[in-house]
Design an enzyme around this catalytic site. Structure first.
Site, PDB file in Angstrom:
ATOM      1  CE  LYS A   1      -2.194  -0.532   3.924  1.00  0.00           C
ATOM      2  NZ  LYS A   1      -1.681  -1.786   4.442  1.00  0.00           N
TER       3      LYS A   1
ATOM      4  NE  ARG B   1      -4.890   0.700   8.895  1.00  0.00           N
ATOM      5  CZ  ARG B   1      -3.631   0.314   8.755  1.00  0.00           C
ATOM      6  NH1 ARG B   1      -3.248  -0.850   9.193  1.00  0.00           N
ATOM      7  NH2 ARG B   1      -2.754   1.099   8.191  1.00  0.00           N
TER       8      ARG B   1
ATOM      9  NE  ARG C   1       7.497  -2.796   6.113  1.00  0.00           N
ATOM     10  CZ  ARG C   1       6.207  -2.459   6.167  1.00  0.00           C
ATOM     11  NH1 ARG C   1       5.553  -2.147   5.066  1.00  0.00           N
ATOM     12  NH2 ARG C   1       5.569  -2.492   7.307  1.00  0.00           N
TER      13      ARG C   1
ATOM     14  NE  ARG D   1       6.157  -0.134  10.093  1.00  0.00           N
ATOM     15  CZ  ARG D   1       5.026  -0.101   9.378  1.00  0.00           C
ATOM     16  NH1 ARG D   1       5.017   0.486   8.200  1.00  0.00           N
ATOM     17  NH2 ARG D   1       3.923  -0.655   9.849  1.00  0.00           N
TER      18      ARG D   1
ATOM     19  NE  ARG E   1       1.749  -4.534  11.180  1.00  0.00           N
ATOM     20  CZ  ARG E   1       2.834  -4.465  10.399  1.00  0.00           C
ATOM     21  NH1 ARG E   1       3.955  -5.082  10.742  1.00  0.00           N
ATOM     22  NH2 ARG E   1       2.782  -3.790   9.266  1.00  0.00           N
TER      23      ARG E   1
HETATM   24  P1  ADP Z   1       0.447  -1.667   7.908  1.00  0.00           P
HETATM   25  O1  ADP Z   1      -0.600  -1.386   6.892  1.00  0.00           O
HETATM   26  O2  ADP Z   1       1.554  -2.489   7.352  1.00  0.00           O
HETATM   27  O3  ADP Z   1      -0.113  -2.167   9.194  1.00  0.00           O
HETATM   28  P2  ADP Z   1       0.807   1.152   8.559  1.00  0.00           P
HETATM   29  O4  ADP Z   1       2.058   1.934   8.544  1.00  0.00           O
HETATM   30  O5  ADP Z   1      -0.274   1.557   7.637  1.00  0.00           O
HETATM   31  O6  ADP Z   1       1.254  -0.341   8.285  1.00  0.00           O
HETATM   32  O7  ADP Z   1       0.208   1.131  10.056  1.00  0.00           O
HETATM   33  C1  ADP Z   1       1.029   0.846  11.160  1.00  0.00           C
HETATM   34  C2  ADP Z   1       0.203   0.845  12.445  1.00  0.00           C
HETATM   35  O8  ADP Z   1      -0.399   2.134  12.655  1.00  0.00           O
HETATM   36  C3  ADP Z   1      -0.977  -0.134  12.480  1.00  0.00           C
HETATM   37  O9  ADP Z   1      -0.579  -1.432  12.850  1.00  0.00           O
HETATM   38  C4  ADP Z   1      -1.857   0.527  13.552  1.00  0.00           C
HETATM   39  O10 ADP Z   1      -1.350   0.319  14.858  1.00  0.00           O
HETATM   40  C5  ADP Z   1      -1.694   2.010  13.239  1.00  0.00           C
HETATM   41  N1  ADP Z   1      -2.718   2.497  12.278  1.00  0.00           N
HETATM   42  C6  ADP Z   1      -2.496   2.965  11.018  1.00  0.00           C
HETATM   43  N2  ADP Z   1      -3.650   3.303  10.429  1.00  0.00           N
HETATM   44  C7  ADP Z   1      -4.635   3.030  11.320  1.00  0.00           C
HETATM   45  C8  ADP Z   1      -6.059   3.157  11.309  1.00  0.00           C
HETATM   46  N3  ADP Z   1      -6.711   3.603  10.232  1.00  0.00           N
HETATM   47  N4  ADP Z   1      -6.727   2.764  12.415  1.00  0.00           N
HETATM   48  C9  ADP Z   1      -6.102   2.315  13.510  1.00  0.00           C
HETATM   49  N5  ADP Z   1      -4.774   2.168  13.598  1.00  0.00           N
HETATM   50  C10 ADP Z   1      -4.030   2.535  12.514  1.00  0.00           C
END
Ligand code: ADP
Length: 214
Positions: free
Chosen positions: A13, A88, A127, A160, A171
């Site tokens: 993404k 989400r 990654r 990360r 996750r």
């Molecule tokens: P990934 O899609 O690989 O989980 P992101 O960088 O998009 O990585 O998100 C990392 C973390 O940030 C998520 O695991 C969550 O803890 C938090 N996060 C990001 N976007 C949201 C969201 N829309 N709602 C709740 N938590 C979020």
């Protein structure tokens, strides 16, 4: 143009949203990046969010809804945006509908990047991410020119904390339980474009362009 980029953690993404935003001249709005900026700055919001993020859990809806409302009201968002990693949850989706209705806007397309779970686990373990600009590298398939530094800004790359294998598994479960169904919410409007994300970055970028009709 207003787009949502969806898909499980590790589906690409971030990489593809960033690239597409650049191609289309619109803003890339990634909630994960916004949260990591707050964590790095040590703000109260960042300190609260970090507890959830390190476990691989979602940050509470209230925090996320306020954050995205604020971000979408900034001037650059008027020309169009790609939302990466949002919504989400069902609450986030419903609240996003309201925010967009208030702004007189609507989502044009939802891209879902589909990648098999085995491939995702492999990708996330390989990654490394630039903590400054958030660009991600796959150390075998898409490595930086210098093994340890970002091609764009020379910042030393990091793994990360939520890319540790146990956290990755958690996750993926949270995504399956809480997010996969939410994306189907958009199916009723026939704006969902499913794209196989299992190919080189250039090939997947080409598929995304085709799926959007350009
Ligand atoms: P990934 O899609 O690989 O989980 P992101 O960088 O998009 O990585 O998100 C990392 C973390 O940030 C998520 O695991 C969550 O803890 C938090 N996060 C990001 N976007 C949201 C969201 N829309 N709602 C709740 N938590 C979020």
């Amino acid at each position: 143009m207003r787009l949502l980029m969806a898909g499980s953690p590790g589906s690409g993404k971030g990489t593809h949203s960033r690239r597409l935003a650049n191609d289309l001249g619109i803003s890339h709005i990634a909630t994960g990046d916004l949260l990591r900026e707050q964590v790095a700055a040590g703000t109260p919001l960042g300190r609260e969010a970090k507890v959830y993020m390190d476990r691989g859990d979602y940050v509470p809806d209230k925090v996320m809804v306020d954050m995205i409302k604020h971000r979408l009201s900034e001037p650059d968002a008027e020309k169009g945006f790609i939302l990466d990693g949002y919504p989400r949850t069902q609450t986030q989706a419903t609240e996003l509908d309201k925010v967009l209705a208030d702004l007189g806007q609507q989502i044009d397309a939802v891209i879902i990047l589909e990648v098999p779970v085995d491939e995702i686990v492999e990708r996330l373990s390989a990654r490394r991410t630039c903590p400054s600009c958030q660009r991600a590298y796959h150390m075998r398939d898409e490595p930086p020119a210098d093994d340890e530094r970002c091609d764009d800004d020379s910042t030393p790359l990091e793994r990360r904390t939520d890319d540790e294998p146990d956290t990755v598994r958690h996750r993926l479960k949270v995504y399956a339980d809480r997010t996969a169904g939410v994306i189907e919410h958009y199916d009723v409007d026939s704006i969902v474009r499913r794209v196989s994300g299992e190919a080189s970055v250039d090939e997947v970028a080409k598929r995304i362009h085709e799926a959007l009709g350009f």
